[in-house]
Design a protein around this motif. Structure first.
Motif, PDB file in Angstrom:
ATOM      1  N   LEU A 257       0.938  -1.247  -0.092  1.00 26.32           N
ATOM      2  CA  LEU A 257      -0.443   0.126   0.075  1.00 26.32           C
ATOM      3  C   LEU A 257       0.907   1.392  -0.115  1.00 26.32           C
ATOM      4  N   ALA A 258       0.562   1.637  -0.967  1.00 23.53           N
ATOM      5  CA  ALA A 258       1.743   2.350  -0.873  1.00 23.53           C
ATOM      6  C   ALA A 258       0.448   4.611  -0.775  1.00 23.53           C
ATOM      7  N   ILE A 259       0.761   6.162  -0.162  1.00 21.13           N
ATOM      8  CA  ILE A 259       0.209   7.481  -0.233  1.00 21.13           C
ATOM      9  C   ILE A 259       0.481   8.394  -1.562  1.00 21.13           C
ATOM     10  N   TYR A 276      -3.226   3.903  -2.852  1.00 19.27           N
ATOM     11  CA  TYR A 276      -2.238   2.904  -3.974  1.00 19.27           C
ATOM     12  C   TYR A 276      -2.348   1.890  -3.316  1.00 19.27           C
ATOM     13  N   GLN A 277      -3.118   0.109  -3.572  1.00 16.21           N
ATOM     14  CA  GLN A 277      -3.224  -0.299  -3.569  1.00 16.21           C
ATOM     15  C   GLN A 277      -3.025  -1.290  -5.057  1.00 16.21           C
ATOM     16  N   ILE A 278      -1.430  -2.509  -4.318  1.00 15.51           N
ATOM     17  CA  ILE A 278      -1.359  -2.909  -6.388  1.00 15.51           C
ATOM     18  C   ILE A 278      -2.035  -4.853  -5.602  1.00 15.51           C
ATOM     19  N   GLY A 304      -5.495  -0.305  -7.199  1.00 15.25           N
ATOM     20  CA  GLY A 304      -6.796  -0.063  -7.001  1.00 15.25           C
ATOM     21  C   GLY A 304      -6.646   1.223  -6.292  1.00 15.25           C
ATOM     22  N   VAL A 305      -7.328   2.445  -6.437  1.00 18.19           N
ATOM     23  CA  VAL A 305      -6.486   3.603  -6.546  1.00 18.19           C
ATOM     24  C   VAL A 305      -8.057   4.167  -5.662  1.00 18.19           C
ATOM     25  N   SER A 306      -7.489   5.015  -4.406  1.00 15.86           N
ATOM     26  CA  SER A 306      -8.321   5.837  -3.768  1.00 15.86           C
ATOM     27  C   SER A 306      -8.346   7.022  -3.962  1.00 15.86           C
ATOM     28  N   THR A 307      -9.032   8.402  -4.586  1.00 20.06           N
ATOM     29  CA  THR A 307      -8.935   9.786  -4.241  1.00 20.06           C
ATOM     30  C   THR A 307      -9.354  10.237  -3.474  1.00 20.06           C
TER      31      THR A 307
END
Length: 524
Positions: A257-259, A276-278, A304-307
């Motif tokens: 997981l990254a921000i 961002y979750q790969i 997976g992208v969260s805005t």
């Protein structure tokens, strides 16, 4: 994917080394580039905690330099991060129930000082399950607190839940949250941190970092839980798998997981702070039916992208391989984000390492480009760190052995000698750009490498992953990795009694080591 327990082992690390290699940026022919980075290798001290002999050191032991009776450890499968002040933090696991080792460097990774075990407090919080020590991961905040420290967050499994240990004083002490996960049956957790932007749920904020964890729950969904007060409560819960891709639940291999932290002044994307979750999985329901949970048809890399701060996610295809027999479900798909907000996905097909990039916050992706090149004819276990716009470091375990038809790393012959490789591309958002490549370590393993987690039947000395970080103050990298070799003549790598020439390349010699970049170009 991951073992909830692993045996206890010890030994040594390496020597200074600087081996130049070549790498191609694309699978097809493209100009190769040589690398000139040099590295120093050494082993940090472990702690004597939890009644176990994890190493000869104590809190404050500085390695190298403290002597052979101090500078050894028995940990494996490590992680590393760098804060904005240029401090490196690393942690490695002793296995579930045996706690976590942790280290800090204030001199660019040339020496590491042993910290208190972050999850030691779990002995009084998770009776019957404590302490933690499984699947360790790290995160650092994006700015300093009033005391002048960048907050540090360390996650590990404790079987009952996920330990998240938070430090506001540079790793001198930790405050433990032993029940961070909101879903049961959690496994293979990851952690990321940011400041408290996008407090979408309007939760009370006391000035701490935003901290998020992702993990597999019992259903093998990818859960993402976030907290806005420095990793204390984690009230926000969501799924990284959206409804359009619900067939991927129970049919995926989770990555990190990254921000995003877009900090370049004047840039239009500054401040998006996306999550961002790969992960990898099959293409569709037919692929799910064909694969079940075996992972043999995981021919798609997803992001997976969260805005909206992790409240909702939308899943995008990074790369779809039309050959369903190709799987990217190997430890682990990896995501990193540079300072301009460009996103990088790095993944392995069990033979080569590839990367794709996105310049529009994960909505669309470039075609895959190969990272590794001869002599790393086989490359596995990728990890990456991104710096300034377009600057990317990638590390992996590599060997000159090329697989015969049907041969996988799990059954490679003993003649296959593995090194830690370091690849760099300062124009990684340019199609056809090339990577430099160097071997950053001496041989750290011979023979087969099992990548099936708890399903492993072959040699699992290297476990499931390792990591790299880059200092924002120098741009240079420090790599933390697993090694199972006996080394007869190296003052930076003393051999504890359980590791001998006769037991080299076995679990008796497993330990954590560092490879720190001394010269060459940096990503910042």
């Amino acid at each position: 994917m991951r073992s909830l327990w692993r045996p206890r082992f010890v030994v040594a690390a390496a020597l200074s080394i600087g081996i130049a290699g070549v790498a191609a940026g694309m699978p097809a022919a493209s100009p190769a580039a040589t690398g000139g980075a040099t590295f120093t290798n050494f082993e940090p001290a472990g702690l004597k905690t939890f009644g176990l002999n994890e190493g000869g050191g104590s809190v404050g032991t500085r390695c190298p330099g403290a002597g052979p009776s101090k500078c050894y450890n028995t940990a494996g499968e490590p992680a590393i991060r760098a804060d904005e002040l240029g401090n490196f933090y690393a942690a490695s696991e002793n296995g579930l129930g045996a706690g976590t080792e942790a280290w800090k460097s204030t001199d660019g990774g040339r020496h590491f000082v042993t910290l208190p075990s972050p999850d030691a407090g779990s002995t009084s919080n998770d009776t019957g399950f404590a302490p933690g020590g499984g699947d360790v991961d790290l995160a650092v905040g994006d700015d300093t607190n009033p005391a002048g420290y960048v907050p540090l967050h360390v996650a590990s499994l404790n079987l009952a839940n996920i330990d998240v240990s938070n430090s506001q004083d540079g790793g001198q002490s930790f405050l433990l949250q032993p029940a961070a996960a909101k879903m049961v049956g959690d496994d293979r957790e990851w952690i990321a941190a940011d400041d408290s932007h996008q407090n979408v749920l309007q939760l009370p904020v006391e000035g701490g970092d935003k901290v998020c964890i992702s993990y597999h729950d019992t259903a093998q969904n990818i859960s993402v839980d976030c907290d806005y007060n420095g990793g204390l409560v984690f009230p926000q819960h969501s799924s990284a798998i959206d409804t359009a891709h619900s067939f991927l639940i129970a049919n995926n291999v989770i990555g990190n997981l990254a921000i995003a932290r877009d900090t370049i002044e004047g840039d239009a994307t500054k401040g998006n702070h996306n999550l961002y979750q790969i992960f990898s999985g099959p293409q569709d329901l037919a692929g799910t039916t064909a694969c079940g949970t075996a992972g043999t048809c995981y021919n798609v890399v997803y992001m997976g992208v969260s805005t909206d701060g992790g409240v909702t996610f939308t899943d995008h295809v990074v790369h779809l391989n039309p050959n369903i027999n190709v799987s990217y479900g190997h430890q682990f798909t990896n995501v990193s984000v540079d300072r301009k907000g460009n996103v990088y996905a790095v993944y392995s097909d069990n033979h080569n390492i590839y990367y794709s990039y996105s310049t529009n916050q994960g909505s669309t992706w470039s075609a895959p480009a190969r990272v590794n090149q001869t002599p790393a004819n086989t490359a596995i276990f990728p990890w990456s760190v991104a710096g300034n716009a377009g600057a990317l470091d990638v590390v992996y375990y590599g060997t000159s052995h090329s697989p015969a038809p049907g041969e996988t790393p799990d059954n490679y012959p003993m003649s296959a000698a593995w090194h830690v490789y370091f690849a760099q591309n300062l124009n990684a958002t340019t199609a056809g750009s090339t990577f430099t490549q160097v071997a950053a370590s001496p041989i750290n393993h011979y023979g087969g490498v099992c990548e099936s987690g708890v399903g492993c039947t072959g040699n699992r000395d290297l476990y499931d992953d390792f990591g790299v970080a880059a200092s924002p103050t120098t741009g240079l990298a420090s790599i933390v990795y697993t090694d199972d070799q006996y080394r007869a003549d190296n003052t930076n790598n003393p051999n504890p009694p359980s590791c001998t020439a006769a037991t080299t390349n076995t679990g008796s010699c497993v330990h954590t080591a560092f490879a720190t970049q001394l010269t060459g170009t940096g990503v910042y």
